[in-house]
Design a protein around this motif. Sequence first.
Motif, PDB file in Angstrom:
ATOM      1  N   UNK A 212      16.840   4.833  68.446  1.00 56.27           N
ATOM      2  CA  UNK A 212      17.533   5.045  67.174  1.00 56.27           C
ATOM      3  C   UNK A 212      17.530   3.789  66.324  1.00 56.27           C
TER       4      UNK A 212
ATOM      5  N   UNK B 213      14.502   1.289  62.424  1.00 50.75           N
ATOM      6  CA  UNK B 213      15.174   0.921  61.176  1.00 50.75           C
ATOM      7  C   UNK B 213      14.587  -0.285  60.489  1.00 50.75           C
TER       8      UNK B 213
ATOM      9  N   UNK C 256      25.466  -0.913  56.245  1.00 46.15           N
ATOM     10  CA  UNK C 256      25.310  -0.386  54.884  1.00 46.15           C
ATOM     11  C   UNK C 256      24.117   0.555  54.809  1.00 46.15           C
ATOM     12  N   UNK C 257      24.257   1.607  54.027  1.00 47.18           N
ATOM     13  CA  UNK C 257      23.135   2.507  53.766  1.00 47.18           C
ATOM     14  C   UNK C 257      22.776   2.390  52.291  1.00 47.18           C
ATOM     15  N   UNK C 258      21.518   2.667  51.948  1.00 45.96           N
ATOM     16  CA  UNK C 258      21.141   2.601  50.535  1.00 45.96           C
ATOM     17  C   UNK C 258      21.964   3.585  49.699  1.00 45.96           C
ATOM     18  N   UNK C 259      22.240   4.734  50.290  1.00 42.96           N
ATOM     19  CA  UNK C 259      23.044   5.746  49.606  1.00 42.96           C
ATOM     20  C   UNK C 259      24.147   6.185  50.556  1.00 42.96           C
TER      21      UNK C 259
ATOM     22  N   UNK D  76      27.982   3.133  57.756  1.00 37.66           N
ATOM     23  CA  UNK D  76      28.243   3.757  59.051  1.00 37.66           C
ATOM     24  C   UNK D  76      29.079   2.805  59.873  1.00 37.66           C
TER      25      UNK D  76
ATOM     26  N   UNK E 133      23.268   7.435  63.214  1.00 36.26           N
ATOM     27  CA  UNK E 133      22.739   8.773  62.972  1.00 36.26           C
ATOM     28  C   UNK E 133      22.415   9.067  61.519  1.00 36.26           C
ATOM     29  N   UNK E 134      23.378   8.756  60.650  1.00 33.24           N
ATOM     30  CA  UNK E 134      23.248   9.245  59.278  1.00 33.24           C
ATOM     31  C   UNK E 134      22.240   8.505  58.432  1.00 33.24           C
ATOM     32  N   UNK E 135      21.919   7.290  58.827  1.00 30.79           N
ATOM     33  CA  UNK E 135      21.074   6.530  57.912  1.00 30.79           C
ATOM     34  C   UNK E 135      19.593   6.781  58.145  1.00 30.79           C
ATOM     35  N   UNK E 136      19.290   7.575  59.149  1.00 32.72           N
ATOM     36  CA  UNK E 136      17.885   7.766  59.491  1.00 32.72           C
ATOM     37  C   UNK E 136      17.051   8.322  58.341  1.00 32.72           C
TER      38      UNK E 136
END
Lengths: 204, 292
Positions: free
Chosen positions: A106, A110, A135-138, A142, B6-9
């Motif tokens: 997982x 990335x 951080x996520x781009x959108x 998490x 999980x969510x950023x994939x």
Amino acid sequence: MRNLVLVMLVSVWLFQPASAAEKTSPDVAREFIQRLGNEAVKLLADKELPLAQREAKIRELLRGNFDFRTIGRFVLGKSWRRATSDQRADYLTLFSEFVLRTYARRIGGYANDAFKITSATPLGRSDAIIVTAIAQPVGPAIRAGWRVRNNGGNDYKIIDVMVEKVSMAATQRSEYDAIVRQRGVDGLIELLRAKVGSYSAQPS
Amino acid sequence: MPSPYDNCRRRRAARSISMAGHMAAIAMLAVLLGITQPKTGSAADFDAGWQAYQAGDFLRAFNEWQPLADKGDKRAQFNIGVMYDEGKGLRQDRSKAIGWWTKAADQGDPEAQHNIGLAYLAGTGVRQNYDEAVSWLRKAADQDLARSQYALGRMYDYGFGVEKDPDIAAKWVLKAAEAGFDKAQYNLGKRYRDGLGIPKDSQVATQWFRKAANQGHARAQQHLATRYLTGDGIEKSPTQAYMWFILAIRGGNKSAQKEKDAVGAELTSEQRLKAEQMAKDWRPPSTIGKSG
């Protein structure tokens, strides 16, 4: 929801150290997680490496920083005492392989995103929980909680991961309990062997 | 096990990470090495998908492979199955993984047959069924896939989906071990040690432990170390024992720590240093059976 709360409580109450562990300093635990995160980010940045090798490097990094004996024993619950020494050894090997493989797969794909530590607090009698935000781009970052224990002499290890406030170890414990009831410890070992034995993507 | 990531994939997959530069460098290298060939049709698409996959651009890999898979390319079908199984660039969906693997497996793809066998064994994406597991693993094992041979052998050990039979188990494990699969080599070492489905032979046991140990199998390394101490099927050497204990611990086998310390106390500091240096320089000479 009630189940989730129960799982958390089980984790906090049952996941006690076998022997009197030294108190875990949240500050030292924070540094430990920060260092681990920095190393992971550095490994993931090397896009010249094939994916399988990036995953293997992440696996090795995590291997040294998780206390698989503690986690594995907890997860097997009361069946641990009844298991033969061969079963214990097989189970521990496969369980750690399974956890490492899951996380490495997982994380390994990335991009090199920075992560941030949002809190570091004591947990239970002797542990600390470090919450990180990636951080996520959108969308929202998490969040994950890393339960850290000082095994003595500042030997800090991760003993659980909390996602959405649910303990992974406690979740696995109830899952494995059901499997052992149905198929015995050998059935659980075979199941773990199946989970770690599959082939990943293949070149032509 | 769900993961914090999980969510950023999906979002991550949507971003192309300096792929153009990467691909240009690879193309230039290929020209320099004289290995370029005019790429047309499916080969080009498959390879582009593979490059994207390696770079973590899963969405692009999927877009390259999907049309090929629809046209019946079994490798593309297999890989799309993996992406669904691992949730790479897609929402994890184990039954879709099984669907794609079945298409590839029906065309004789042994890796797909193997993965379906294991899915039936674990009950992931399908209802758990030992008989189905054995039937799929056997198809792949008959095509000489070492991991399937090993997995099938273990089914005979436990009597899952077949009648318990240590002799047949040993036969399959031996095939996998001879093909270089480290886990099978370690298991075969134990069989020769205990006489499980095979005549007891301490020397041969040591040889198989050594083969697995040489590939970095941590428990085989611990067994080999112990044998260097006891002289079981091998000439005694506390220095070698010490080195293999160090490697076993490095490989994650923490239970070797006490044994290592005990041997260390018996060695001179010169011997200890030598063993530590040997462990430091040690590299697995072979990586067969470690991939994927």
